[in-house]
Design a protein around this motif. Structure first.
Motif, short mmCIF file in Angstrom:
data_model
loop_
_atom_site.label_atom_id
_atom_site.label_comp_id
_atom_site.label_asym_id
_atom_site.label_seq_id
_atom_site.Cartn_x
_atom_site.Cartn_y
_atom_site.Cartn_z
N ARG A 103 0.82 -1.31 0.16
CA ARG A 103 -0.03 -0.07 -0.11
C ARG A 103 0.84 1.22 0.12
N PRO A 104 0.87 1.97 -1.13
CA PRO A 104 1.79 2.97 -1.20
C PRO A 104 1.29 4.40 -0.01
N ARG A 105 0.15 4.23 0.70
CA ARG A 105 -0.11 5.37 1.57
C ARG A 105 0.68 4.96 2.91
N TRP A 106 1.24 3.93 2.93
CA TRP A 106 2.02 3.38 4.33
C TRP A 106 3.58 3.26 3.83
N ALA A 107 4.03 3.45 2.70
CA ALA A 107 5.38 3.26 2.28
C ALA A 107 6.33 4.00 3.27
N HIS A 108 5.93 5.33 3.62
CA HIS A 108 7.14 6.10 4.50
C HIS A 108 6.80 6.03 5.92
N ALA A 109 5.58 5.27 6.37
CA ALA A 109 5.27 5.35 7.88
C ALA A 109 5.51 3.92 8.34
N ARG A 110 5.56 2.86 7.63
CA ARG A 110 5.84 1.71 8.34
C ARG A 110 7.08 1.24 8.67
N ARG A 111 7.34 0.46 9.74
CA ARG A 111 8.56 0.14 10.52
C ARG A 111 9.40 -0.74 9.44
N LYS B 167 4.71 -3.35 -12.34
CA LYS B 167 4.58 -2.59 -11.19
C LYS B 167 3.88 -1.26 -11.17
N ARG B 168 4.12 -0.49 -11.97
CA ARG B 168 3.11 0.63 -12.01
C ARG B 168 1.79 0.64 -11.89
N LEU B 169 1.33 -0.44 -12.92
CA LEU B 169 -0.19 -0.66 -13.09
C LEU B 169 -0.65 -1.29 -11.95
N ALA B 170 0.09 -2.16 -11.27
CA ALA B 170 -0.42 -2.81 -9.92
C ALA B 170 -1.09 -2.07 -8.92
N ARG B 171 -0.81 -0.67 -8.72
CA ARG B 171 -1.09 0.03 -7.61
C ARG B 171 -1.65 1.44 -8.21
N ARG B 172 -2.61 1.92 -7.64
CA ARG B 172 -3.16 3.30 -7.64
C ARG B 172 -2.36 4.39 -6.66
N ARG B 173 -1.61 5.12 -7.00
CA ARG B 173 -0.83 5.84 -5.84
C ARG B 173 -1.65 6.83 -5.25
N GLN B 174 -2.91 7.11 -5.50
CA GLN B 174 -3.53 8.10 -4.55
C GLN B 174 -4.55 7.20 -3.82
N SER B 175 -4.68 6.07 -3.71
CA SER B 175 -5.63 5.25 -2.99
C SER B 175 -5.21 4.00 -2.72
N ASP C 63 -8.92 -23.23 -3.27
CA ASP C 63 -9.95 -23.13 -2.44
C ASP C 63 -9.95 -21.50 -1.74
N PHE C 64 -9.60 -20.69 -2.41
CA PHE C 64 -9.37 -19.03 -2.08
C PHE C 64 -9.74 -18.45 -3.10
N ASP C 65 -10.78 -17.43 -2.81
CA ASP C 65 -11.24 -16.61 -3.71
C ASP C 65 -11.60 -15.02 -3.23
N SER C 66 -11.07 -14.95 -2.14
CA SER C 66 -11.12 -13.57 -1.55
C SER C 66 -10.30 -12.67 -2.45
N ASP C 67 -11.00 -11.54 -3.08
CA ASP C 67 -10.08 -10.82 -4.29
C ASP C 67 -9.29 -9.90 -3.71
N GLU C 68 -9.38 -9.24 -2.70
CA GLU C 68 -8.34 -8.10 -2.27
C GLU C 68 -6.88 -8.79 -1.89
N PRO C 69 -6.93 -9.81 -0.85
CA PRO C 69 -5.90 -10.50 -0.57
C PRO C 69 -4.86 -10.96 -1.77
N LEU C 70 -5.66 -11.75 -2.94
CA LEU C 70 -5.17 -12.37 -3.98
C LEU C 70 -4.37 -11.21 -4.73
N ARG C 71 -5.11 -9.96 -4.90
CA ARG C 71 -4.31 -8.92 -5.42
C ARG C 71 -3.13 -8.33 -4.80
N GLU C 72 -3.33 -8.31 -3.24
CA GLU C 72 -2.16 -8.07 -2.76
C GLU C 72 -0.82 -8.98 -2.82
N ILE C 73 -1.03 -10.04 -2.76
CA ILE C 73 -0.13 -11.04 -2.81
C ILE C 73 0.52 -10.89 -4.13
N ALA C 74 -0.26 -10.93 -5.31
CA ALA C 74 0.16 -10.67 -6.47
C ALA C 74 1.15 -9.46 -6.79
#
Length: 590
Positions: free
Chosen positions: A318-326, A467-475, A349-360
């Motif tokens: 998550r870009p929003r935490w890039a500079h704040a995480r430990r 890499k760039r298309l995998a994330r939206r920088r402002q959200s 047996d796993f189809d929760s979309d958000e975690p799948l995209r995060e792992i990708a």
């Protein structure tokens, strides 16, 4: 009870069905012998096939619980061969018959003994009913009605942390094991420990297992019979969607008897998962204070249990935490382990979309392109990737990166327009010599005007693009969908249409695409000139056009040639401009 059954029979006039309802009520109260007697009386009434199938099914499950294999098979066989009006029960009976035939003679059925509760039949009462079952097992005399009243007064719901807080107020502890397996469930049940199981927006209790039926025995108020055998392969996708969490409720004295290593793991997993659960209340907020709270919970989870890949990935991508995480919590080795274990857990047996995209995204960030491609290919083979169009488009891009143009076409071409990356797909079509299809895709690039971001830069490497298309920088939203093409990308697409249309001898394609493009970008000299040349070609080749159409094209050629001359301020296109100007003069002279 008898008087109640008489009143039911008088009301409905269907005695067999009424006896079925009465037996189910007794089962839900844990009075199994009385339930069996009612089911047998119901069958003797010769009810219709649907009611008979249901009665036979309930008898079969009671016989199985009593260890009577012959009676179990006979009841299931009656459903499959005679009472076939309930297709769902026929399918379940056939499944269990097949499982019994394949099972070893000593296949075990184990149910936690002396566990029962009275079910409170109210909407959204899965937590009070489930908690009542496990709390009463440890001698705390609370009913689902009392728990429901307390939960309502405390304004809590059905989350893991809510349940943990409530059992603590009654002298017990809930210990959590995320990413658990069926073997973990069996080991706890073998110690006669009932388990809370969390699935999305619901909680149930597992009280046993059946090795012959390949099922878990559950208390689930969301099901018709409540006390049921759930086939493991049907249970797994729901359970794993919530990261396969089990909760074991224990008094402190019983927890102290567990092996030391298990106690240590349960302590850190519980701390980690409770903080994971608590971060959800801030999950969708854009308030900076809420974001800091969410990050604090997530980092506490990662610190306690770095082996829980989902929180590592959630924070890392998550870009929003890039500079704040430990930084010490997100070292390269920790990220690599999370990327690897995340793919392993979510493969089946796993189809929760958000975690799948995060792992990708995490795998992309770490450059694990080939590993990620194999993972997505495996999911595509079993059909589960179709549920995730973003990941399907990502697989198409990875295929393109690997120079597998047919694979890129197969995956990108199967998606809707807002997921198919038309500029990439157009190039893949070109490479497979499907020129008509390539022109159509480039046409989409020219026409796109209202998508939310930018398309691929033709000069950017595929690795950087991924890499760039995998994330939206402002959200916080992750995605792999194409965006509105830039002026340069649209001009490139227009040129590809021109080149391919010229190879196909199709000036109409050039004219149509150029008109669309020039409506938005009037000052592109190259495209204006190509447009003029295409109009000139059409006039020269199609002399049989109606007079009005020829006049329209002549006027358009005159305008385009003159405008191209104005735009060619540095004279780089002097010869071509002069050529279309001469053609315009020749075609428009009397």
């Amino acid at each position: 009870m008898a008087a109640g059954m008489v009143s039911l029979a008088i009301y409905s006039g269907r005695i067999g069905y009424d006896l079925l309802l009465g037996g189910e009520l007794l089962e839900k109260q844990g009075r199994l012998a009385a339930a069996r007697a009612l089911y047998e009386r119901g069958i003797a009434q010769r009810p219709d096939d649907a009611a008979s199938a249901h009665l036979q099914y309930r008898l079969a499950m009671l016989h199985r619980g009593e260890g009577d294999a012959d009676a179990t098979r006979a009841a299931f066989a009656n459903i499959v061969t005679t009472y076939t009006k309930r297709p769902d029960l026929v399918a379940r009976a056939q499944r269990f018959l097949t499982a019994l035939d394949r099972a070893k003679p000593d296949a075990r059925r184990h149910i936690v003994p002396e566990i029962t509760t009275r079910t409170e039949f109210k909407s959204a009462y899965c937590m009070p009913n489930s908690l009542a079952l496990v709390i009463r097992y440890w001698g705390v005399p609370l009913t689902a009605r009392q728990i429901g009243r307390d939960v309502t007064m405390m304004d809590v719901g059905t989350t893991v942390s809510d349940a943990s807080w409530y059992v603590q107020t009654n002298g017990l502890e809930q210990w959590l094991m995320p990413l658990a397996s069926i073997d973990n469930i069996r080991r706890f049940l073998d110690q006669d420990l009932p388990l809370l199981v969390y699935v999305p927006h619901h909680v149930l209790v597992v009280i046993g297992y059946d090795d012959a039926l390949q099922s878990l025995v559950t208390y689930d108020v969301a099901t018709e019979q409540i006390w049921i055998d759930q086939p493991i392969d049907e249970f797994l996708p729901k359970w794993r969607g919530e990261f396969a969490v089990i909760g074991v409720v224990l008094p402190p004295s019983r927890f102290a008897t567990l092996p030391r290593e298990l106690r240590s793991d349960l302590e850190r997993w519980t701390r980690a998962y409770l903080h994971h659960d608590l971060h959800y209340q801030y999950h969708q907020s854009s308030d900076p204070v809420d974001l800091r709270r969410a990050l604090a919970h997530l980092q506490t989870s990662v610190e306690a249990a770095p082996d829980l890949f989902f929180d590592v990935a959630h924070v890392a991508v998550r870009p929003r935490w890039a500079h704040a995480r430990r930084a010490e919590l997100f070292r390269a080795d920790a990220l690599g382990a999370a990327a690897e274990s995340g793919l392993a857990f979510t493969r089946y047996d796993f189809d929760s979309d958000e975690p799948l995209r995060e792992i990708a995204v995490l795998n992309l960030e770490l450059g694990r392109y080939d590993t990620l491609q194999r993972f997505l290919e495996d999911r595509a083979k079993d059909g589960s990737l179709k549920l995730h169009p973003d990941l399907e488009s990502l697989l198409g891009l990875l295929k393109y990166r690997a120079d597998d143009m047919e694979g890129a076409v197969a995956h990108l071409g199967s998606l809707a327009d807002d997921r198919r990356f038309p500029s990439v797909l157009g190039r893949a079509f070109e490479r497979t010599n499907a020129l008509e299809s390539a022109i159509a895709e480039y046409g989409h690039v020219v026409e796109l005007t209202d998508a939310p971001n930018e398309e691929m830069d033709p000069h950017e490497s595929m690795l950087e693009t991924l890499k760039r298309l995998a994330r939206r920088r402002q959200s916080s939203q992750l995605f792999f969908a194409p965006r509105t093409p830039s002026l340069h990308a649209r001009a490139q697409a227009m040129r590809r249409i021109s080149d391919l249309a010229e190879r196909l001898g199709d000036s109409d394609r050039i004219i149509a695409a150029a008109r669309t493009y020039l409506e938005a970008f009037r000052w592109d000299a190259d495209i204006e000139l190509r447009y003029a040349e295409a109009v000139e070609t059409k006039l020269a080749r199609q002399s049989d056009l109606p007079h009005d159409a020829q006049e329209d094209l002549r006027r358009e050629l005159t305008r385009a040639a003159a405008f191209a001359a104005v735009l060619d301020v540095n004279g780089r296109r002097r010869d071509r401009v002069a050529s279309v100007g001469a053609a315009s003069s020749a075609l428009t002279s009397p």
